[in-house]
Design an enzyme around this catalytic site. Structure first.
Site, PDB file in Angstrom:
ATOM      1  N   ASP A  90      39.368  28.147  38.019  1.00 16.28           N
ATOM      2  CA  ASP A  90      37.954  28.483  38.171  1.00 16.28           C
ATOM      3  C   ASP A  90      37.525  29.398  37.025  1.00 16.28           C
ATOM      4  OD1 ASP A  90      39.721  30.408  39.430  1.00 16.28           O
ATOM      5  OD2 ASP A  90      37.934  31.462  40.137  1.00 16.28           O
ATOM      6  N   GLU A 153      40.126  32.645  41.690  1.00 19.29           N
ATOM      7  CA  GLU A 153      40.536  33.952  41.176  1.00 19.29           C
ATOM      8  C   GLU A 153      39.335  34.813  40.829  1.00 19.29           C
ATOM      9  OE1 GLU A 153      41.667  37.141  38.494  1.00 19.29           O
ATOM     10  OE2 GLU A 153      40.316  35.514  38.013  1.00 19.29           O
TER      11      GLU A 153
HETATM   12 ZN   LIG Z   1      41.404  35.241  34.778  1.00 18.65          ZN
END
Ligand SMILES: [Zn+2]
Length: 472
Positions: A90, A153
């Site tokens: 992501d 994340e």
């Molecule tokens: Zn990162």
């Protein structure tokens, strides 16, 4: 066995590595709740990036698995134990102002420009090709090597939370999501707030603190503070004069606005990250220090006294101060102040304690303070420290690999921030930013130097081989 020239192995695959990295970067894998569904919990872009990489893995005959759309596994080798490489697919939203479109992955001056180029899709491809090189060289391994592909994340880490609920924790591992050489110590981090809700009657004090506010986030030093004081205009005029003198004395700027029976004060600070409060000027603390020279209604006096006594940046006031050799002193950032004459009074703190200190002791001490202060303590977030000792085989091996390839002494780094490596039980951050490189993560025109991409691929390949070739 003949010595392996890792960089030469990378050079042989150079075109493929660059092209495949560009392809991967062209998928806009930004969290998008509006297109989320049961199979794509973080939206279509993220799901597409995950499917893309798993399909690549399949194409090269790796074992692959999609973990309910939350994460992915690309694995090579056999063995009871495993080496984990934790990456994320992501990216943060691109924002505006890019020279070339953020998902075009254009190459200029030896760099690939794209959102996610350095954080973390470029390094993910480096790890992927590193694993492929180890596989294609038919090297014998005693541990499985598993890439864990996270997908959340940048937001809430729901990916690793889900993953480790259902899948195994690697024996050892690294996350290529911060800095080279090696970050082996990350402080414990907790966000806490003290809240007072009890009403205290205003006993007719000549000056009344009506509001006091500073900061927006626990982990940032407030750069602006504001207070509204009510009272007789003569008293307010005097307070205004003292405020101007205080600003001069501190060498800071601010503003005072006097209207009839109300004085509004604003104080300019300097923002800084919560892990380094000493680099900022906490507008909230400075304004509270000034206001505390006067007397107001009881609730305000108590509040200001609390702030002045307890919001220093080493935690001395709260009796939290502690330090260790590996990671340095505890730091405290008072990031949030909210005081309302007729409502809540709140102070929010971001505390980072050394890796060998006890988080429990710290929390217990805060509970004791809250009890004494008749405040409600809320623990908003608590991440335990991440620490792998210097003499651990994981560290020794990564140091040797880095030294061999870079011809540079691999200094171990300790930080107050948090990296993705925290999600691993025994893991460190290992790259991808080489010392001296400009940090372009989350910024416009994010890029990865192609030379760095290739170099890190070689480093990761050797690291994978060295970590996996023996039982630990
Ligand atoms: Zn990162």
């Amino acid at each position: 066995m003949e010595k392996i020239n890792w960089l030469a192995e990378v050079e042989k695959r150079k075109e493929k590595i660059i092209n495949e990295t560009q392809d991967f970067l062209r998928i806009a894998s930004v969290l998008d709740e509006s297109t989320a569904n049961i199979e794509a919990p973080f939206g279509m872009g993220v799901a597409q990036a995950l499917a893309h990489l798993l399909q690549k893995g399949e194409q090269y005959d790796f074992f692959v698995k999609n973990v309910d759309g939350y994460a992915g596994i690309i694995e090579h080798g056999s063995g009871k134990e495993s080496v984990g490489i934790l990456c994320h697919l992501d990216v943060v939203p691109p924002g505006g102002g890019w020279t070339s479109p953020p998902f075009s992955a254009d190459i200029r001056d030896g760099r690939i420009y794209a959102r996610g180029a350095i954080d973390n899709k470029g390094p993910t491809m480096a790890a992927f090709f590193a694993l492929l090189i180890v596989k294609e060289l038919n090297l014998s391994l005693h541990k499985r090597v598993r890439m864990i592909l996270g997908t959340d994340e940048e937001s809430n880490w729901r990916c690793v939370e889900h993953y480790f609920k259902h899948e195994e924790m690697p024996t050892i591992g690294f996350a290529p999501d911060a800095d080279f050489p090696i970050i082996h110590a990350e402080k414990g981090i907790t966000d806490v707030s003290f809240l007072w809700e009890t009403k205290i009657d205003d006993e007719g004090s000549p000056l009344v603190l009506s509001t006091f506010e500073a900061g927006e986030r626990f982990n940032m030093v407030p750069e602006l503070a504001r207070a509204t004081i009510k009272g007789e205009s003569r008293l307010l005029a005097n307070l205004e004069k003292n405020f101007q003198a205080y600003l001069l004395e501190q060498g800071h700027t601010g503003e005072a606005n006097l209207k009839a029976d109300q004085l509004v004060l604003s104080y300019d600070g300097v923002s800084a990250h919560g892990s380094t409060p000493e680099n900022g000027v906490n507008a909230g603390v400075y304004l509270a220090l000034f206001l505390a020279k006067e007397t107001y209604q009881q609730a305000a006096n108590d509040y200001l006294k609390f702030v002045v006594a307890n919001c220093d940046f080493d935690g001395k006031g709260l009796h939290l101060a502690v330090s260790d050799e590996v990671s340095g002193p505890l730091t405290l950032n008072a990031g949030l102040f909210q005081f309302h004459e007729t409502g809540e009074r709140k102070v929010g703190l971001n505390i980072r304690y050394p890796v060998t200190a006890s988080g429990e002791d710290c929390i217990n001490r805060l509970k004791e303070v809250a009890k004494n202060q008749k405040a409600v303590l809320t623990i908003h977030d608590h991440m335990k420290p991440n620490y792998v000792e210097e003499d651990h085989p994981l560290i020794q091996t990564l140091q040797q690999v880095y030294k061999r390839q870079m011809n540079e002494e691999p200094k171990l780094l300790a930080i107050g921030g948090g990296t993705y490596a925290r999600a691993l039980k025994t893991g460190v951050a290992f790259g991808p930013m080489f010392p001296g490189r400009v940090d372009v993560a989350h910024k416009k025109d994010e890029y990865i130097e192609i030379d760095d991409l290739l170099k890190m691929t070689a480093i990761y390949a050797e690291a994978i081989y060295e970590l996996a070739k023996t039982d630990s």
